[in-house]
Motif scaffolding. Structure first.
Motif, PDB file in Angstrom:
ATOM      1  N   UNK A 292       0.851  -1.186   0.000  1.00 30.53           N
ATOM      2  CA  UNK A 292       0.000   0.000   0.000  1.00 30.53           C
ATOM      3  C   UNK A 292       0.888   1.237   0.000  1.00 30.53           C
ATOM      4  N   UNK A 293       0.432   2.291  -0.673  1.00 30.41           N
ATOM      5  CA  UNK A 293       1.230   3.505  -0.833  1.00 30.41           C
ATOM      6  C   UNK A 293       0.431   4.722  -0.394  1.00 30.41           C
ATOM      7  N   UNK A 294       1.100   5.634   0.303  1.00 27.23           N
ATOM      8  CA  UNK A 294       0.533   6.947   0.629  1.00 27.23           C
ATOM      9  C   UNK A 294       1.347   7.983  -0.125  1.00 27.23           C
ATOM     10  N   UNK A 295       0.694   8.829  -0.908  1.00 25.50           N
ATOM     11  CA  UNK A 295       1.420   9.821  -1.687  1.00 25.50           C
ATOM     12  C   UNK A 295       0.584  11.078  -1.874  1.00 25.50           C
ATOM     13  N   UNK A 296       1.140  12.036  -2.591  1.00 31.49           N
ATOM     14  CA  UNK A 296       0.467  13.304  -2.860  1.00 31.49           C
ATOM     15  C   UNK A 296      -0.099  13.286  -4.274  1.00 31.49           C
ATOM     16  N   UNK A 297      -1.192  14.012  -4.464  1.00 34.54           N
ATOM     17  CA  UNK A 297      -1.828  14.063  -5.777  1.00 34.54           C
ATOM     18  C   UNK A 297      -1.178  15.171  -6.608  1.00 34.54           C
ATOM     19  N   UNK A 298       0.073  14.929  -7.011  1.00 35.24           N
ATOM     20  CA  UNK A 298       0.806  15.907  -7.816  1.00 35.24           C
ATOM     21  C   UNK A 298       1.465  15.199  -8.992  1.00 35.24           C
ATOM     22  N   UNK A 299       1.639  15.943 -10.094  1.00 36.75           N
ATOM     23  CA  UNK A 299       2.345  15.421 -11.250  1.00 36.75           C
ATOM     24  C   UNK A 299       1.760  14.130 -11.781  1.00 36.75           C
ATOM     25  N   UNK A 300       2.648  13.237 -12.207  1.00 32.99           N
ATOM     26  CA  UNK A 300       2.227  11.984 -12.828  1.00 32.99           C
ATOM     27  C   UNK A 300       1.400  11.081 -11.941  1.00 32.99           C
ATOM     28  N   UNK A 301       1.490  11.258 -10.619  1.00 38.64           N
ATOM     29  CA  UNK A 301       0.695  10.420  -9.707  1.00 38.64           C
ATOM     30  C   UNK A 301      -0.802  10.610  -9.926  1.00 38.64           C
ATOM     31  N   UNK A 302      -1.199  11.745 -10.497  1.00 39.75           N
ATOM     32  CA  UNK A 302      -2.624  11.987 -10.773  1.00 39.75           C
ATOM     33  C   UNK A 302      -3.193  10.945 -11.732  1.00 39.75           C
ATOM     34  N   UNK A 303      -2.325  10.310 -12.504  1.00 38.25           N
ATOM     35  CA  UNK A 303      -2.786   9.333 -13.495  1.00 38.25           C
ATOM     36  C   UNK A 303      -2.938   7.930 -12.923  1.00 38.25           C
ATOM     37  N   UNK A 304      -2.492   7.725 -11.687  1.00 34.15           N
ATOM     38  CA  UNK A 304      -2.562   6.393 -11.074  1.00 34.15           C
ATOM     39  C   UNK A 304      -3.890   6.246 -10.338  1.00 34.15           C
ATOM     40  N   UNK A 305      -4.675   5.264 -10.735  1.00 30.86           N
ATOM     41  CA  UNK A 305      -5.951   5.015 -10.068  1.00 30.86           C
ATOM     42  C   UNK A 305      -5.967   3.594  -9.526  1.00 30.86           C
ATOM     43  N   UNK A 306      -5.810   3.475  -8.232  1.00 28.65           N
ATOM     44  CA  UNK A 306      -5.845   2.180  -7.569  1.00 28.65           C
ATOM     45  C   UNK A 306      -6.320   2.380  -6.131  1.00 28.65           C
ATOM     46  N   UNK A 307      -7.185   1.490  -5.625  1.00 25.44           N
ATOM     47  CA  UNK A 307      -7.612   1.604  -4.223  1.00 25.44           C
ATOM     48  C   UNK A 307      -6.462   1.430  -3.237  1.00 25.44           C
ATOM     49  N   UNK A 308      -5.327   0.930  -3.746  1.00 21.91           N
ATOM     50  CA  UNK A 308      -4.176   0.734  -2.872  1.00 21.91           C
ATOM     51  C   UNK A 308      -3.270   1.935  -2.754  1.00 21.91           C
TER      52      UNK A 308
END
Length: 367
Positions: A292-308
């Motif tokens: 499981x990952x905790x991250x910020x909704x910035x840059x390329x991470x905005x394109x990752x869609x996963x409940x994890x």
């Protein structure tokens, strides 16, 4: 035909037979000059410029000939694209694309790091202005940009030159990573770290840099001493932000791929507190291990869609601690989130999926 080309002599490796002594002499000089930050910064800037001008000459003449006769060139280094365009020039009918890899424009990252090491804001600003104009000119000279996500470029030229590059074509090619495979069990790794059984382990893996939010991770570990003493924090990587001495924080230094897999596998959750983000591969590497990952909704991470993947609404230690507590409330739910990440990795972010996307890209560019 697709051909991947790299310089015969890596950019940061000295030339000649006495490479070892040259490297050692440079390290000694760096240690001495760090006592005088302004001079140290100036020397580093001059050395950086020397590498900048030298980059094309590290390729062999046959390699350069192949560049000239290629129908399409994709540069993964804007400095190489700049020197190629300046010294050789675009050939008739040739398409040139650029793919960057830093969270912000290279000029900003270089200037910010120079300031962190050398402490001179005036020098770093002069260096930034010098390079940013060349970087923008290189972007504008290309036929388009490749990026894992359009959002990967959100942090680029935020304070200078953004409007000049906004109309450039961006081709999205979602990235992929090699699956990480641990060599030993999480229990063995935790024991080697001296972490007691039953502890909850949170990991940070990447450069110790403000762009990566390493300072926030350290603040999180400090806050947890008071509010969540059952948590243990582990970090790995190099960079200008120093690691504090805390009883609940273990710093592993720089890790090779095999040891990195062991380290991530030993964590319950991976924390990626980016302030800016191109497309952080550590998120995908953690997903390959079912974490499981905790991250910020910035840059390329905005394109990752996963409940994890849990996105933070605010980047501070209190918000991260609350998110950690919520995830640990239900251990089974946390495990399911990790499985969802692993499934998405296999379907979309594996090297197999990544390779198929690149083959499709090559076909489209060569049309």
């Amino acid at each position: 035909m697709i051909k991947i080309m790299a310089p015969e002599i890596p950019l940061y490796e000295p030339r000649g037979e006495n490479k070892g002594s040259a490297r050692q002499s440079f390290l000694v000089l760096k240690r001495l000059l760090r006592k005088v930050p302004l001079i140290y910064g100036f020397v580093i800037a001059v050395a950086g410029y020397s590498r900048f001008r030298d980059i094309l000459s590290r390729f062999t003449q046959p390699q350069i000939a192949e560049m000239k006769f290629s129908k399409v060139l994709v540069f993964h280094e804007w400095r190489l694209a700049y020197t190629y365009l300046e010294r050789i020039g675009r050939q008739r009918g040739q398409k040139i694309f650029l793919m960057s890899h830093s969270p912000v424009e290279w000029a900003r990252e270089y200037a910010d790091t120079l300031r962190l090491y050398a402490g001179s804001s005036l020098l770093s600003e002069v260096v930034y202005r010098f390079y940013v104009e060349k970087e923008i000119a290189t972007w504008l000279s290309c036929d388009g940009l490749l990026a894992p996500s359009r959002h990967s470029l959100d942090g680029y030229f935020a304070s200078y030159g953004r409007k000049r590059v906004e109309e450039l074509q961006v081709i999205e090619v979602p990235t992929g990573v090699k699956e990480l495979v641990p060599q030993r069990s999480p229990e063995e790794t935790r024991k080697a770290w001296g972490i007691p059984q039953g502890a909850k382990v949170l990991g940070f893996f990447g450069r110790r840099h403000p762009h990566k939010g390493y300072d926030i991770f350290c603040e999180l570990a400090s806050a947890a001493l008071r509010e969540a003493p059952e948590l243990v924090f582990v970090s790995a990587g190099d960079g200008p932000v120093s690691c504090p001495s805390l009883p609940n924080l273990v710093h592993l230094g720089f890790l090779r791929e095999d040891r990195l897999a062991d380290a991530i596998a030993a964590c319950d959750i991976v924390i990626v507190p980016n302030r800016v983000n191109y497309f952080d591969l550590i998120i995908l590497e953690a997903m390959s291990l079912g974490k499981s990952v905790i991250t910020t909704r910035v840059g390329g991470a905005k394109s990752i869609t996963s409940p994890g993947v849990s996105f933070l609404e605010k980047l501070d230690s209190g918000t991260i601690l609350s998110t950690i507590s919520e995830l640990f409330l239900e251990e089974l739910r946390l495990e399911e989130k990790g499985k969802a990440n692993r499934l998405l990795y296999e379907q979309f972010y594996s090297l197999h999926a990544f390779g198929k996307r690149h083959l499709n890209l090559a076909r489209s560019l060569l049309l």
